[in-house]
Design a protein around this motif. Structure first.
Motif, mmCIF file in Angstrom:
data_model
loop_
_atom_site.group_PDB
_atom_site.id
_atom_site.type_symbol
_atom_site.label_atom_id
_atom_site.label_comp_id
_atom_site.label_asym_id
_atom_site.label_seq_id
_atom_site.Cartn_x
_atom_site.Cartn_y
_atom_site.Cartn_z
ATOM 1 N N GLN A 173 17.697 -37.035 -24.655
ATOM 2 C CA GLN A 173 16.592 -36.234 -25.194
ATOM 3 C C GLN A 173 15.540 -37.144 -25.840
ATOM 4 O O GLN A 173 14.335 -36.962 -25.654
ATOM 5 C CB GLN A 173 17.151 -35.251 -26.226
ATOM 6 C CG GLN A 173 16.179 -34.146 -26.607
ATOM 7 C CD GLN A 173 16.825 -33.152 -27.576
ATOM 8 O OE1 GLN A 173 18.018 -33.206 -27.859
ATOM 9 N NE2 GLN A 173 16.035 -32.245 -28.099
ATOM 10 N N ASN A 176 13.582 -38.977 -23.188
ATOM 11 C CA ASN A 176 12.645 -38.030 -22.573
ATOM 12 C C ASN A 176 11.384 -37.868 -23.428
ATOM 13 O O ASN A 176 10.263 -38.001 -22.936
ATOM 14 C CB ASN A 176 13.354 -36.680 -22.378
ATOM 15 C CG ASN A 176 12.422 -35.624 -21.819
ATOM 16 O OD1 ASN A 176 11.704 -35.851 -20.848
ATOM 17 N ND2 ASN A 176 12.411 -34.456 -22.448
ATOM 18 N N GLU A 177 11.586 -37.632 -24.727
ATOM 19 C CA GLU A 177 10.444 -37.414 -25.641
ATOM 20 C C GLU A 177 9.531 -38.639 -25.700
ATOM 21 O O GLU A 177 8.308 -38.527 -25.573
ATOM 22 C CB GLU A 177 10.961 -37.093 -27.050
ATOM 23 C CG GLU A 177 11.410 -35.649 -27.212
ATOM 24 C CD GLU A 177 12.051 -35.396 -28.568
ATOM 25 O OE1 GLU A 177 11.786 -36.187 -29.513
ATOM 26 O OE2 GLU A 177 12.813 -34.427 -28.688
ATOM 27 N N SER A 179 9.375 -41.252 -23.631
ATOM 28 C CA SER A 179 8.802 -41.613 -22.326
ATOM 29 C C SER A 179 7.611 -40.726 -21.995
ATOM 30 O O SER A 179 6.596 -41.201 -21.478
ATOM 31 C CB SER A 179 9.855 -41.484 -21.218
ATOM 32 O OG SER A 179 10.945 -42.331 -21.485
ATOM 33 N N LEU A 180 7.735 -39.432 -22.300
ATOM 34 C CA LEU A 180 6.611 -38.512 -22.059
ATOM 35 C C LEU A 180 5.412 -38.884 -22.921
ATOM 36 O O LEU A 180 4.261 -38.824 -22.479
ATOM 37 C CB LEU A 180 7.036 -37.059 -22.328
ATOM 38 C CG LEU A 180 7.903 -36.388 -21.255
ATOM 39 C CD1 LEU A 180 8.340 -35.001 -21.713
ATOM 40 C CD2 LEU A 180 7.158 -36.272 -19.927
ATOM 41 N N SER A 191 3.578 -34.809 -15.787
ATOM 42 C CA SER A 191 5.044 -34.962 -15.869
ATOM 43 C C SER A 191 5.612 -34.112 -16.997
ATOM 44 O O SER A 191 5.035 -34.037 -18.078
ATOM 45 C CB SER A 191 5.412 -36.429 -16.103
ATOM 46 O OG SER A 191 5.040 -37.195 -14.985
ATOM 47 N N LYS A 193 9.315 -34.032 -17.520
ATOM 48 C CA LYS A 193 10.629 -34.516 -17.962
ATOM 49 C C LYS A 193 10.898 -35.910 -17.412
ATOM 50 O O LYS A 193 10.534 -36.215 -16.282
ATOM 51 C CB LYS A 193 11.714 -33.545 -17.463
ATOM 52 C CG LYS A 193 13.062 -33.745 -18.130
ATOM 53 C CD LYS A 193 14.069 -32.734 -17.618
ATOM 54 C CE LYS A 193 15.416 -32.917 -18.306
ATOM 55 N NZ LYS A 193 16.454 -32.065 -17.732
ATOM 56 N N VAL A 194 11.515 -36.752 -18.225
ATOM 57 C CA VAL A 194 11.946 -38.077 -17.769
ATOM 58 C C VAL A 194 13.466 -38.125 -17.916
ATOM 59 O O VAL A 194 14.002 -37.868 -18.996
ATOM 60 C CB VAL A 194 11.287 -39.208 -18.599
ATOM 61 C CG1 VAL A 194 11.855 -40.562 -18.207
ATOM 62 C CG2 VAL A 194 9.777 -39.185 -18.402
ATOM 63 N N THR A 195 14.145 -38.416 -16.819
ATOM 64 C CA THR A 195 15.605 -38.368 -16.802
ATOM 65 C C THR A 195 16.202 -39.744 -16.507
ATOM 66 O O THR A 195 15.917 -40.323 -15.461
ATOM 67 C CB THR A 195 16.083 -37.385 -15.708
ATOM 68 O OG1 THR A 195 15.397 -36.150 -15.862
ATOM 69 C CG2 THR A 195 17.571 -37.151 -15.797
ATOM 70 N N GLU A 286 21.997 -38.411 -12.446
ATOM 71 C CA GLU A 286 21.545 -38.201 -13.821
ATOM 72 C C GLU A 286 22.662 -38.649 -14.769
ATOM 73 O O GLU A 286 23.836 -38.338 -14.561
ATOM 74 C CB GLU A 286 21.238 -36.715 -14.020
ATOM 75 C CG GLU A 286 20.552 -36.416 -15.317
ATOM 76 C CD GLU A 286 20.126 -34.951 -15.426
ATOM 77 O OE1 GLU A 286 20.117 -34.445 -16.565
ATOM 78 O OE2 GLU A 286 19.790 -34.339 -14.394
#
Length: 299
Positions: A173, A176-177, A179-180, A191, A193-195, A286
């Motif tokens: 999580q 993700n935050e 990276s966005l 974009s 979501k970054v996984t 993932e």
């Protein structure tokens, strides 16, 4: 000769995956669950009840009699407590097979005997398992019959992580935050979501059971404590990537079939460099799912 295997047909046949959910869940319930998986939206109990009912019906069709919240305490392996689907007997003496949304979402195993670093007294050590819907449930067939395994996180009453999965989900999580945030700074506005992904490999030794039982060091520690010194150079390179012996190939075939059924993408197999050492590698996935798959492989 055994019958040829149709990999495409058996792959994921014991997994409550997206295809099964689309087929069995009402459209709105399916959409709500997808939002929970993709966006972390909270799932209400009524929706969870519908999912639990369909999951139970699907598992019973696969022969399941029990379900378990499958979690990863700080022991290096997975843990599970099995509950059967039966309800309390009815006045007519019969039982119903039931599984509620509440039972799907949360479990309450005792955490007193799991490692805690001595931080908690045993009488305070309640543990709670919470359904991790980002990793699909699956049915495992073994000597106990068939069991519906529901991947879960394991936390204390106040939310402290008691397992390996909770910190992983929290780190995913955080990645993700952040990276966005960086993508937005670079001008990417689309974009969502970054996984993070990972591709673990499993290297293992196969030792004949009779020979294994003659070696106390292998029995007690799982490794060789006496014997010849290991080679230092490439002395055993003829074994590395060498022709796989028939007995080993038979083992690999059985493992692959079982892994494919539960959705593990077992891809590569070969001899490793040491005598009796071999390797299995799945396709990367993932992070969270890859970790669960790795535990399934070890099991």
């Amino acid at each position: 000769m055994s019958e040829p295997i149709n990999v495409a047909k058996i792959f994921g046949e014991d997994v409550f995956n997206d295809t099964v959910m689309q087929e069995r869940l009402p459209k709105k319930v399916y959409k709500d669950l997808k939002k929970t998986i993709e966006e972390g939206k909270e799932l209400d109990l009524a929706t969870a009840d519908v999912i639990a009912h369909e999951m139970k019906e699907w598992a019973i069709e696969k022969g399941a009699t029990h379900y378990t919240h499958w979690f990863q305490p700080l022991t290096g392996v997975t843990a599970e407590k099995h509950d059967s689907f039966i309800s309390a007997p009815l006045p007519n003496g019969k039982v119903l097979m039931s599984f509620s949304g509440k039972e799907l979402i949360k479990g309450e195993p005792d955490a007193s005997s799991f490692p805690s670093g001595g931080l908690r007294a045993t009488f305070e050590a309640r543990g709670y398992t919470a359904w991790d819907c980002t990793s699909p449930a699956f049915v495992r067939h073994d000597a106990a019959g068939a069991t519906l395994c529901i991947p879960t996180a394991f936390c204390s009453y106040k939310g402290e992580a008691l397992d390996q999965k909770t910190p992983l989900l929290r780190s995913m999580q955080a990645i993700n935050e952040q990276s966005l945030r960086l993508l937005r700074l670079f001008g990417n506005t689309t974009s969502k979501k970054v996984t993070p992904s990972v591709g673990p490999e499993q290297e293992y030794f196969l030792v004949d059971a009779e020979k294994f039982l003659q070696r106390k060091d292998l029995i007690y520690t799982g490794r060789t404590l006496f014997g010849a010194m290991p080679p230092k150079g490439q002395e055993l390179d003829d074994h590395y990537f060498g022709t796989i012996r028939q007995r080993i190939a038979g083992f690999m075939k059985d493992v692959n079939e079982e892994l494919w059924k539960v959705g593990v993408t077992s891809k590569t197999q070969h001899n490793e460099v040491a005598p009796a050492q071999h390797e299995l590698a799945p396709i990367y996935a993932e992070c969270n799912v890859a970790l669960d798959h790795n535990h399934i492989i070890m099991q």
